[in-house]
Design an enzyme around this catalytic site. Structure first.
Site, short mmCIF file in Angstrom:
data_model
loop_
_atom_site.label_atom_id
_atom_site.label_comp_id
_atom_site.label_asym_id
_atom_site.label_seq_id
_atom_site.Cartn_x
_atom_site.Cartn_y
_atom_site.Cartn_z
N GLU A 77 1.10 -1.25 -0.08
CA GLU A 77 0.26 0.00 0.10
C GLU A 77 0.99 1.25 -0.31
O GLU A 77 0.64 2.08 -0.52
CB GLU A 77 -0.72 -0.58 1.09
CG GLU A 77 -2.14 1.25 1.12
CD GLU A 77 -2.89 1.39 2.26
OE1 GLU A 77 -3.58 1.77 2.58
OE2 GLU A 77 -3.02 -0.07 3.11
N GLU A 145 13.02 2.63 -0.16
CA GLU A 145 11.76 3.70 0.98
C GLU A 145 11.70 3.26 2.03
O GLU A 145 10.42 3.45 3.09
CB GLU A 145 10.50 3.07 -0.39
CG GLU A 145 10.62 4.08 -1.62
CD GLU A 145 10.51 6.09 -1.33
OE1 GLU A 145 9.95 5.97 -0.26
OE2 GLU A 145 10.63 6.36 -2.19
#
Length: 464
Positions: A77, A145
């Site tokens: 997500e 990330e």
């Protein structure tokens, strides 16, 4: 003869219900569903509009994780908007903004969705963007990330309602993936790699688990062609292996913290029914009978409400015993949860919980026709008084096709609701709620929380 005929219960008139439930009989566009050669389903609902909404809905969520991949859906997500193999994040953002579109990504316990609201003329480009996000997600960005995602997970404050719901599932389905967390923390998430995410995607992003839904100013044939081009190469998964229905565990999971503040947050749930159960609509009516309440909110004060539970909660001790409560119903493919969430002052915990437990208990023994009719009217209003936007319609279509295998017309729901009466409510409540196991979770100053055996006793009438 006429008087006898008028007494026939509505739910016995099956043939009449099926005819009247035809969307065209109610001047509504039907939901058209086409299955592509690889198993991807395309569902659309046309309307007169210059805008449209399109989405890809997946029968995949945290429930599809394993103990080795806990947290995979959360990572996916967070990575979904960091770009894809074809579109880096900057290009993806620029392309969405150039269309004036709204992009939304959501991952849940059983279903996930990628949806976009845009102008009808940009439909082809929107489908291409969504297909790229689903078939080529940015898992290659994980190493870059990961640190920021984990840091964000640590510092982000989750809504108390979401935390309580998460812990309730962990308590009720503790030995199954349906009880895995959706908000965090996730054990071992720092050890997940691209290989883990790819394994999750390969197992769950398969053709038979995908639904391409669209609503608004579109044509079904056009959407089918676009879906065939974008998703025609998606491979089907292996044959479905029978799974074990999650075992509902009657237990309590309490986090007492007397320094948290004056408010206690509590949730109690019974095991309920899945999406396709014949008793599902009755549970929806029962949810409306109990209703929801928020102190000093709404047109009608709770102290004069016609809802017995709201009235009792608002008038307890002259000042009320809860700031708010909500009756909820969670449907899943093979089980469900029916219960309540309540927020109350620490000195009123026992009173608030007692009133709600008594209200649920009355569903099995003392429901009036007046209560059921009021609940049915409110449920119908809730179903049809939405925003009416193409985005809402698209989300409903995607969810319904995943859950039921077809679109469910509002007219059919009205007829199914009309078929429920007080005797049916008492039958269903006695079968599923009376003297049945419950799962309990709470957070905050819980020094007034009744013992678990006392709560279990409140699930039935104690007569002396």
């Amino acid at each position: 003869m006429l008087s006898r005929a008028s007494c026939i219960r509505p739910r016995l008139a099956r043939g009449v219900s099926q005819v009247l439930a035809d969307p065209m009989a109610w001047n509504q566009a039907p939901v058209a569903v086409t299955t592509l050669s690889n198993g991807v389903r395309v569902a659309t609902k046309e309307s007169f509009s210059e805008t449209a909404s399109v989405g890809v809905y997946l029968d995949a969520g945290t429930r599809n994780e394993t103990k080795e991949t806990i947290g995979a859906t959360y990572l996916l997500e967070q990575l979904s908007l960091t770009g894809t193999a074809k579109r880096p994040m900057a290009k993806l953002e620029a392309e969405v903004e150039s269309m004036g579109a709204q992009l939304d990504v959501s991952y849940g316990r059983e279903h996930s969705s990628f949806s976009m609201h845009l102008f009808s003329k940009d439909l082809a480009q929107g489908v291409d963007v969504l297909a790229d996000m689903v078939t080529s997600p940015g898992i290659a960005n994980l190493d870059k990330e990961k640190a920021s995602i984990l840091r964000k997970l640590e510092v982000k404050e989750q809504p108390t309602r979401a935390v309580i719901d998460d812990r309730l599932h962990a308590c009720a389905f503790r030995d199954y993936s349906l009880g895995f967390s959706t908000t965090g923390p996730f054990d071992g998430i720092e050890n997940l790699t691209q290989a883990h995410l790819k394994q999750y995607i390969d197992s769950n992003y398969t053709a038979e688990k995908m639904v391409v839904a669209a609503s608004g100013g579109i044509k079904h044939a056009d959407v089918v062609k676009l879906a065939e081009k974008a998703f025609g190469s998606v491979k089907a998964g292996p044959p479905v292996i029978g799974t074990t229905k999650p075992y509902f565990c009657g237990a309590e999971l309490l986090y007492r913290n007397d320094e948290m503040g004056p408010l206690a947050y509590i949730s109690v749930a019974w095991e309920a029914v899945p999406w396709k159960s014949p008793d599902a609509v009755t549970f929806m009516v029962m949810q409306s009978i109990i209703g929801s309440y928020k102190k000093n909110a709404g047109l009608v004060p709770g102290s004069i409400s016609g809802n017995r539970v709201i009235n009792s909660v608002a008038n307890k001790m002259g000042v009320g015993c809860a700031d708010e409560y909500e009756c909820f119903m969670r449907f899943y493919k093979d089980t469900g949860l029916f219960g309540f969430y309540i927020v109350c002052d620490e000195v009123a915990v026992e009173h608030a919980v007692g009133e709600l437990m008594f209200g649920y208990n009355l569903l099995s023994f003392s429901v009036t026709d007046e209560e059921v009719e009021r609940a049915k009217r409110e449920l119908k209003a809730t179903l049809v008084n939405g925003s009416g936007s193409s985005m809402q319609s698209c989300n409903e279509i995607g969810t319904q096709v995943l859950a039921y295998g077809r679109g469910l017309p509002p007219a059919e729901m009205m007829l199914r609701i009309d078929a429920v009466d007080a005797e049916e409510v008492k039958r269903v409540a006695y079968k599923y709620l009376n003297d049945q196991e419950i799962a309990i979770t709470g957070l905050g100053p819980l020094h007034g929380m009744p013992q678990f055996y006392s709560m279990r006793q409140k699930t039935t009438m104690v007569r002396y």
